[in-house]
Design an enzyme around this catalytic site. Structure first.
Site, PDB file in Angstrom:
ATOM      1  N   ARG A   1     -42.321 -30.493 -15.144  1.00  0.00           N
ATOM      2  CA  ARG A   1     -41.002 -29.994 -14.757  1.00  0.00           C
ATOM      3  C   ARG A   1     -41.185 -28.925 -13.694  1.00  0.00           C
ATOM      4  O   ARG A   1     -41.996 -28.018 -13.869  1.00  0.00           O
ATOM      5  CB  ARG A   1     -40.338 -29.403 -16.005  1.00  0.00           C
ATOM      6  CG  ARG A   1     -38.934 -28.938 -15.798  1.00  0.00           C
ATOM      7  CD  ARG A   1     -38.381 -28.307 -17.069  1.00  0.00           C
ATOM      8  NE  ARG A   1     -38.406 -26.866 -16.966  1.00  0.00           N
ATOM      9  CZ  ARG A   1     -37.650 -26.048 -17.706  1.00  0.00           C
ATOM     10  NH1 ARG A   1     -36.835 -26.536 -18.625  1.00  0.00           N
ATOM     11  NH2 ARG A   1     -37.719 -24.743 -17.558  1.00  0.00           N
TER      12      ARG A   1
ATOM     13  N   TYR B   1     -33.204 -19.177 -13.863  1.00  0.00           N
ATOM     14  CA  TYR B   1     -33.593 -19.831 -15.105  1.00  0.00           C
ATOM     15  C   TYR B   1     -34.932 -20.568 -14.913  1.00  0.00           C
ATOM     16  O   TYR B   1     -35.146 -21.218 -13.889  1.00  0.00           O
ATOM     17  CB  TYR B   1     -32.538 -20.856 -15.579  1.00  0.00           C
ATOM     18  CG  TYR B   1     -33.159 -21.785 -16.576  1.00  0.00           C
ATOM     19  CD1 TYR B   1     -33.376 -21.354 -17.883  1.00  0.00           C
ATOM     20  CD2 TYR B   1     -33.657 -23.025 -16.194  1.00  0.00           C
ATOM     21  CE1 TYR B   1     -34.056 -22.135 -18.782  1.00  0.00           C
ATOM     22  CE2 TYR B   1     -34.338 -23.823 -17.088  1.00  0.00           C
ATOM     23  CZ  TYR B   1     -34.541 -23.373 -18.379  1.00  0.00           C
ATOM     24  OH  TYR B   1     -35.240 -24.143 -19.264  1.00  0.00           O
TER      25      TYR B   1
ATOM     26  N   ASP C   1     -34.570 -28.962 -14.579  1.00  0.00           N
ATOM     27  CA  ASP C   1     -33.524 -28.501 -15.503  1.00  0.00           C
ATOM     28  C   ASP C   1     -32.523 -27.634 -14.746  1.00  0.00           C
ATOM     29  O   ASP C   1     -32.880 -26.574 -14.222  1.00  0.00           O
ATOM     30  CB  ASP C   1     -34.191 -27.688 -16.634  1.00  0.00           C
ATOM     31  CG  ASP C   1     -33.232 -27.353 -17.766  1.00  0.00           C
ATOM     32  OD1 ASP C   1     -32.017 -27.597 -17.624  1.00  0.00           O
ATOM     33  OD2 ASP C   1     -33.718 -26.831 -18.797  1.00  0.00           O
TER      34      ASP C   1
ATOM     35  N   HIS D   1     -29.875 -26.397 -16.244  1.00  0.00           N
ATOM     36  CA  HIS D   1     -29.457 -25.440 -17.263  1.00  0.00           C
ATOM     37  C   HIS D   1     -27.954 -25.149 -17.219  1.00  0.00           C
ATOM     38  O   HIS D   1     -27.535 -23.984 -17.189  1.00  0.00           O
ATOM     39  CB  HIS D   1     -30.288 -24.146 -17.170  1.00  0.00           C
ATOM     40  CG  HIS D   1     -30.648 -23.600 -18.520  1.00  0.00           C
ATOM     41  ND1 HIS D   1     -29.979 -22.567 -19.105  1.00  0.00           N
ATOM     42  CD2 HIS D   1     -31.609 -23.964 -19.404  1.00  0.00           C
ATOM     43  CE1 HIS D   1     -30.506 -22.309 -20.294  1.00  0.00           C
ATOM     44  NE2 HIS D   1     -31.504 -23.149 -20.499  1.00  0.00           N
TER      45      HIS D   1
ATOM     46  N   ARG E   1     -31.607 -35.370 -25.424  1.00  0.00           N
ATOM     47  CA  ARG E   1     -32.560 -34.283 -25.704  1.00  0.00           C
ATOM     48  C   ARG E   1     -32.340 -33.576 -27.040  1.00  0.00           C
ATOM     49  O   ARG E   1     -32.944 -32.536 -27.307  1.00  0.00           O
ATOM     50  CB  ARG E   1     -32.503 -33.253 -24.556  1.00  0.00           C
ATOM     51  CG  ARG E   1     -33.262 -33.776 -23.367  1.00  0.00           C
ATOM     52  CD  ARG E   1     -33.320 -32.843 -22.224  1.00  0.00           C
ATOM     53  NE  ARG E   1     -33.627 -31.457 -22.507  1.00  0.00           N
ATOM     54  CZ  ARG E   1     -34.826 -30.990 -22.849  1.00  0.00           C
ATOM     55  NH1 ARG E   1     -35.846 -31.817 -22.992  1.00  0.00           N
ATOM     56  NH2 ARG E   1     -34.999 -29.694 -23.049  1.00  0.00           N
TER      57      ARG E   1
ATOM     58  N   TRP F   1     -25.187 -19.634 -18.776  1.00  0.00           N
ATOM     59  CA  TRP F   1     -26.599 -19.308 -18.514  1.00  0.00           C
ATOM     60  C   TRP F   1     -27.426 -20.563 -18.625  1.00  0.00           C
ATOM     61  O   TRP F   1     -27.212 -21.407 -19.460  1.00  0.00           O
ATOM     62  CB  TRP F   1     -27.128 -18.266 -19.501  1.00  0.00           C
ATOM     63  CG  TRP F   1     -28.588 -18.018 -19.229  1.00  0.00           C
ATOM     64  CD1 TRP F   1     -29.123 -17.367 -18.168  1.00  0.00           C
ATOM     65  CD2 TRP F   1     -29.701 -18.498 -20.003  1.00  0.00           C
ATOM     66  NE1 TRP F   1     -30.500 -17.406 -18.227  1.00  0.00           N
ATOM     67  CE2 TRP F   1     -30.877 -18.101 -19.335  1.00  0.00           C
ATOM     68  CE3 TRP F   1     -29.798 -19.246 -21.194  1.00  0.00           C
ATOM     69  CZ2 TRP F   1     -32.138 -18.402 -19.813  1.00  0.00           C
ATOM     70  CZ3 TRP F   1     -31.044 -19.550 -21.680  1.00  0.00           C
ATOM     71  CH2 TRP F   1     -32.220 -19.124 -20.999  1.00  0.00           C
TER      72      TRP F   1
END
Ligand code: GCO
Ligand code: MG
Length: 403
Positions: free
Chosen positions: A148, A160, A211, A213, A284, A403
């Site tokens: 990742r 993040y 990601d 996020h 996930r 977030w």
């Protein structure tokens, strides 16, 4: 029949907080389950101690499904992260006990190995693109098949997924939440460059993941997915918050980049539309936050009908007990996709000795009876709970954001 004679919650902080349930039976076998809900740990500890444990004493530990239904339907207030993490901890501990009494690793009870091992992805992150790529190379040298990529975004003080640590990312800290600042436009300009440079440097044989996020709107996510298409991502994760499952239709209309979502899901109901309409490619949801092995198998069963594969959350806030459970599940489930693996610190590994291992990018749960992970209670007691929060996020004008 093995009767449950006692159960207790162990809260420990070997570098970060973990909540573990230990269930004992009159046949000597005990089981452990992870109940860690990052930033809200004590709520689950209380749910278990004050409300669940009294209902467990005297029950037949072999009746995993019945106990699951009893705790789910019997609560009246169904679902939610606290309830489902508590049920998950009981479920994991009972599978652990069943395996120990059967003398078999849990994956054998789930139907046996459906593959040689579970492909995992590691986290490469850096303050800039060059540093992220350097870290990704380190993963490739260790045999990882999937990485990742996250990197700092120019103009944003914190992003993040980026930390000073080499192989993991630990966002929960402080006695109050950190506040970070977010700019969608700065991020959207940056990420395609990360993957262009990433592909050039790392080649095409490695699976690359990213990601978001939960930071984008569906149409922004559609645009990012489109911009990333040339770099053939394995998946784009949590592109937009998923409370509104229909929102993913918009992303799907605009991009063929595969989509993953579900680390904060608690049950099959959070994913039903996403799966049935084939709006995602990877689910996930994970053992600890989605009701244990028993419920995760139900989610995977629905997903399999729609060619959605698993990609369980595996950040460091999920304890080694969850990691083990995820690997037993992943090794045996037909529609396994990939497993996230963020290494725990040596301090955490010492509290939770475990049988799982990594070789050549694949992880295996090991062949110890049960889950193959234990808790060293004396050591755990030395690490006192420390309140810690995940950060909160605002736009540059101060508006609260995800977030
Ligand atoms: C991931 C996750 C984590 C979460 C963390 C919150 O993909 O691994 O997004 O980094 O932020 O698990 O507790
Ligand atoms: Mg994530």
């Amino acid at each position: 029949m093995p009767r449950i004679t006692s159960a207790r919650v162990i809260v420990t902080c070997p570098g970060r907080n973990f909540v573990t349930l230990k269930i004992e039976t009159d046949e000597g076998a005990y089981g452990i389950g992870d109940a860690t809900l990052n930033g809200r740990e004590l709520a689950v500890a209380s749910y278990l101690t004050d409300h669940v444990i009294p209902c467990l004493i005297g029950r037949d530990a072999h009746r995993i499904e019945d106990i699951w239904q009893y705790l789910y339907k019997g609560a009246y207030w169904r679902r939610g992260p606290v309830t489902m993490s508590a049920i998950a901890a009981v479920d994991m501990a009972l599978w652990d006990i069943k395996g120990k009494l059967a003398g078999m690793p849990v994956y054998q009870l789930l139907g046996g190995a459906a593959r040689e091992g579970c492909m995992v992805y590691g986290h490469a992150n850096g303050s800039d693109i060059a540093e992220t790529i350097e870290r990704a190379h380190e993963y490739l040298e260790q045999g990882y098949k999937a990485v990742r990529l996250q990197s700092g975004v120019p103009g944003l003080a914190a992003t993040y997924g980026v930390s000073g640590e080499r192989f993991y990312y630990e966002p929960a800290k402080g006695s109050l939440p950190d506040e970070t600042v977010w700019s969608t436009s700065k991020y959207m300009r940056h990420v395609p460059q990360l993957f262009e440079k990433g592909r050039n440097a790392l080649g095409w044989d490695v699976h690359l993941l990213h990601d978001v996020h939960h930071r984008l709107t569906p149409i922004e996510a559609g645009r990012l997915g489109k911009d990333l298409e040339p770099y053939r991502l394995f998946w784009l994760e949590d592109a937009t918050p998923a409370e509104n499952q229909a929102g993913f239709r918009l992303i799907r209309q605009h991009t063929t980049t595969p989509l993953a979502v579900g680390e904060i899901f608690n049950s099959v109901w959070d994913a039903k539309q996403l799966i049935e309409e084939q709006l995602i490619d990877y689910i996930r949801a994970t053992v600890v936050h989605a009701g244990g092995i028993t419920h995760l198998r139900r989610i995977a069963g629905l997903a399999d009908l729609h060619q959605v594969r698993t990609g369980c959350h595996g950040a460091t806030d999920l304890s080694p007990v969850s990691m083990a459970a995820a690997l037993h599940f992943g090794l045996s489930v037909p529609n396994f996709g990939i497993q996230e693996y963020m290494r725990h610190t040596a301090e955490t590994d010492a509290v939770f000795p475990h049988a799982y291992s990594l070789s050549n990018g694949l992880m295996h749960p090991g062949d110890k009876p049960g889950l193959g992970v234990d808790i060293d209670e004396a050591l755990a007691a030395k690490h006192e709970y420390k309140r810690a929060y995940l950060p909160v996020n605002r736009l540059e004008d101060g508006t609260m954001w995800s977030w």
